[in-house]
Motif scaffolding. Structure first.
Motif, PDB file in Angstrom:
ATOM      1  N   GLU A   1      14.593  -7.391   6.260  1.00 45.71           N
ATOM      2  CA  GLU A   1      14.517  -5.956   6.003  1.00 45.71           C
ATOM      3  C   GLU A   1      14.274  -5.678   4.524  1.00 45.71           C
ATOM      4  OE1 GLU A   1      18.039  -4.109   7.559  1.00 45.71           O
ATOM      5  OE2 GLU A   1      17.328  -4.222   9.627  1.00 45.71           O
ATOM      6  N   ILE A   2      14.892  -6.442   3.651  1.00 44.25           N
ATOM      7  CA  ILE A   2      14.657  -6.272   2.214  1.00 44.25           C
ATOM      8  C   ILE A   2      13.207  -6.607   1.876  1.00 44.25           C
ATOM      9  CG2 ILE A   2      15.216  -7.218  -0.070  1.00 44.25           C
ATOM     10  CD1 ILE A   2      18.150  -7.362   0.892  1.00 44.25           C
ATOM     11  N   VAL A   3      12.696  -7.699   2.442  1.00 42.66           N
ATOM     12  CA  VAL A   3      11.293  -8.072   2.206  1.00 42.66           C
ATOM     13  C   VAL A   3      10.359  -6.957   2.693  1.00 42.66           C
ATOM     14  CG1 VAL A   3       9.459  -9.675   2.892  1.00 42.66           C
ATOM     15  CG2 VAL A   3      11.689 -10.558   2.212  1.00 42.66           C
TER      16      VAL A   3
ATOM     17  N   VAL B   1       6.692  -2.478   1.381  1.00 40.97           N
ATOM     18  CA  VAL B   1       6.369  -1.050   1.491  1.00 40.97           C
ATOM     19  C   VAL B   1       6.328  -0.425   0.097  1.00 40.97           C
ATOM     20  CG1 VAL B   1       7.206   1.180   2.344  1.00 40.97           C
ATOM     21  CG2 VAL B   1       7.223  -0.806   3.851  1.00 40.97           C
ATOM     22  N   ALA B   2       7.252  -0.812  -0.778  1.00 44.79           N
ATOM     23  CA  ALA B   2       7.252  -0.296  -2.153  1.00 44.79           C
ATOM     24  C   ALA B   2       5.984  -0.719  -2.895  1.00 44.79           C
ATOM     25  CB  ALA B   2       8.494  -0.773  -2.903  1.00 44.79           C
ATOM     26  N   VAL B   3       5.561  -1.967  -2.707  1.00 40.67           N
ATOM     27  CA  VAL B   3       4.322  -2.438  -3.339  1.00 40.67           C
ATOM     28  C   VAL B   3       3.135  -1.627  -2.817  1.00 40.67           C
ATOM     29  CG1 VAL B   3       2.724  -4.403  -3.475  1.00 40.67           C
ATOM     30  CG2 VAL B   3       5.179  -4.750  -3.840  1.00 40.67           C
ATOM     31  N   PHE B   4       3.121  -1.345  -1.533  1.00 44.66           N
ATOM     32  CA  PHE B   4       2.067  -0.516  -0.961  1.00 44.66           C
ATOM     33  C   PHE B   4       2.087   0.883  -1.585  1.00 44.66           C
ATOM     34  CE2 PHE B   4       0.609   2.533   2.271  1.00 44.66           C
ATOM     35  CZ  PHE B   4      -0.678   2.076   2.458  1.00 44.66           C
ATOM     36  N   GLY B   5       3.280   1.477  -1.738  1.00 47.60           N
ATOM     37  CA  GLY B   5       3.404   2.799  -2.365  1.00 47.60           C
ATOM     38  C   GLY B   5       2.916   2.783  -3.805  1.00 47.60           C
ATOM     39  N   LEU B   6       3.239   1.708  -4.523  1.00 46.97           N
ATOM     40  CA  LEU B   6       2.777   1.565  -5.899  1.00 46.97           C
ATOM     41  C   LEU B   6       1.246   1.492  -5.950  1.00 46.97           C
ATOM     42  CD1 LEU B   6       3.894   1.271  -8.770  1.00 46.97           C
ATOM     43  CD2 LEU B   6       3.864  -1.192  -8.436  1.00 46.97           C
TER      44      LEU B   6
ATOM     45  N   ILE C   1       7.273   6.947  -1.840  1.00 50.31           N
ATOM     46  CA  ILE C   1       7.461   5.741  -1.032  1.00 50.31           C
ATOM     47  C   ILE C   1       8.163   4.661  -1.842  1.00 50.31           C
ATOM     48  CG2 ILE C   1       6.205   3.799   0.026  1.00 50.31           C
ATOM     49  CD1 ILE C   1       4.264   5.898   1.186  1.00 50.31           C
ATOM     50  N   VAL C   2       7.794   4.504  -3.109  1.00 51.34           N
ATOM     51  CA  VAL C   2       8.462   3.532  -3.974  1.00 51.34           C
ATOM     52  C   VAL C   2       9.937   3.900  -4.130  1.00 51.34           C
ATOM     53  CG1 VAL C   2       8.606   2.624  -6.331  1.00 51.34           C
ATOM     54  CG2 VAL C   2       6.380   2.831  -5.215  1.00 51.34           C
ATOM     55  N   SER C   3      10.203   5.155  -4.421  1.00 47.18           N
ATOM     56  CA  SER C   3      11.590   5.600  -4.610  1.00 47.18           C
ATOM     57  C   SER C   3      12.412   5.437  -3.338  1.00 47.18           C
ATOM     58  CB  SER C   3      11.601   7.063  -5.061  1.00 47.18           C
ATOM     59  OG  SER C   3      12.910   7.528  -5.243  1.00 47.18           O
ATOM     60  N   PHE C   4      11.839   5.807  -2.202  1.00 48.56           N
ATOM     61  CA  PHE C   4      12.562   5.699  -0.933  1.00 48.56           C
ATOM     62  C   PHE C   4      12.792   4.242  -0.545  1.00 48.56           C
ATOM     63  CE2 PHE C   4      10.553  10.012   0.420  1.00 48.56           C
ATOM     64  CZ  PHE C   4      11.436  10.692  -0.400  1.00 48.56           C
ATOM     65  N   SER C   5      11.833   3.377  -0.843  1.00 52.62           N
ATOM     66  CA  SER C   5      12.002   1.947  -0.545  1.00 52.62           C
ATOM     67  C   SER C   5      13.090   1.332  -1.413  1.00 52.62           C
ATOM     68  CB  SER C   5      10.679   1.204  -0.755  1.00 52.62           C
ATOM     69  OG  SER C   5       9.716   1.657   0.161  1.00 52.62           O
TER      70      SER C   5
END
Length: 182
Positions: free
Chosen positions: A109-111, A116-121, A160-164
């Motif tokens: 789940e962390i991965v 998802v954060a990398v995608f948002g970035l 998305i980065v913040s939420f991830s």
């Protein structure tokens, strides 16, 4: 009918609600994003109704309605998608995670949240680059700068980065991110 294995796993996984600073900031931001997305959707319906009314009843279709509806669709879908990341409203493969042991499931789940954060970035960065490349161009029939089409991409990526990150912190603390619409 609920699967007893899934129900017992959900009870084990649920930690206490996340109460960190990021959760206190993200919850109202996500709620505002959802309200804005729903409002935008209602505005889109109104604009399309006006366009159809103008075309078939008044026999004079307004020229700006289609472009404005297309711009609003970007805002509605991208901000709504970001809120879906925080509130776990996106498509997931939870059934596979449920079968894994707890220690392995939490790591996966962390991965997932890191990816998802990398995608948002990437969304935010590329939205910035694309927006800068069309900064002086105007949208036909609206007269607005073309860059407004890329603002929701940048904002959604940042959200998305913040939420991830919020989800990652909650997982590491054994807490649960409570959906903002609850």
């Amino acid at each position: 009918m609920t699967d007893p294995h899934v129900a017992s796993h959900e009870q084990e996984v649920e930690g206490h609600p996340s109460s960190g600073l990021l959760s206190r900031i993200n919850a109202p931001v996500a709620r505002l994003g959802m309200y804005l997305s729903v409002t935008g959707l209602l505005v889109i319906v109104t604009i399309v109704f006006y366009q159809v009314f103008g075309r078939y009843v008044l026999n004079s279709s307004p020229t700006w309605t289609e472009n404005l509806a297309l711009v609003l669709i970007l805002y509605v879908t991208l901000i709504g998608a970001a809120v879906g990341v925080r509130d776990a409203g996106h498509i997931g493969m939870d059934s596979l995670l449920v079968m894994l042991p707890d220690h392995l499931r939490e790591k996966i789940e962390i991965v997932i949240h890191v990816l998802v954060a990398v995608f948002g970035l990437a969304m935010a960065y590329n939205g910035w680059i694309l927006g800068a490349s069309v900064g002086t161009v105007k949208i036909p029939n609206l007269g607005l700068p073309e860059v407004i089409r890329y603002v929701p991409l940048i904002a959604s990526g940042i959200l998305i980065v913040s939420f991830s990150i919020e989800h990652i912190i909650a997982l590491l603390r054994g807490e649960e991110v409570v959906p903002s619409w609850n």
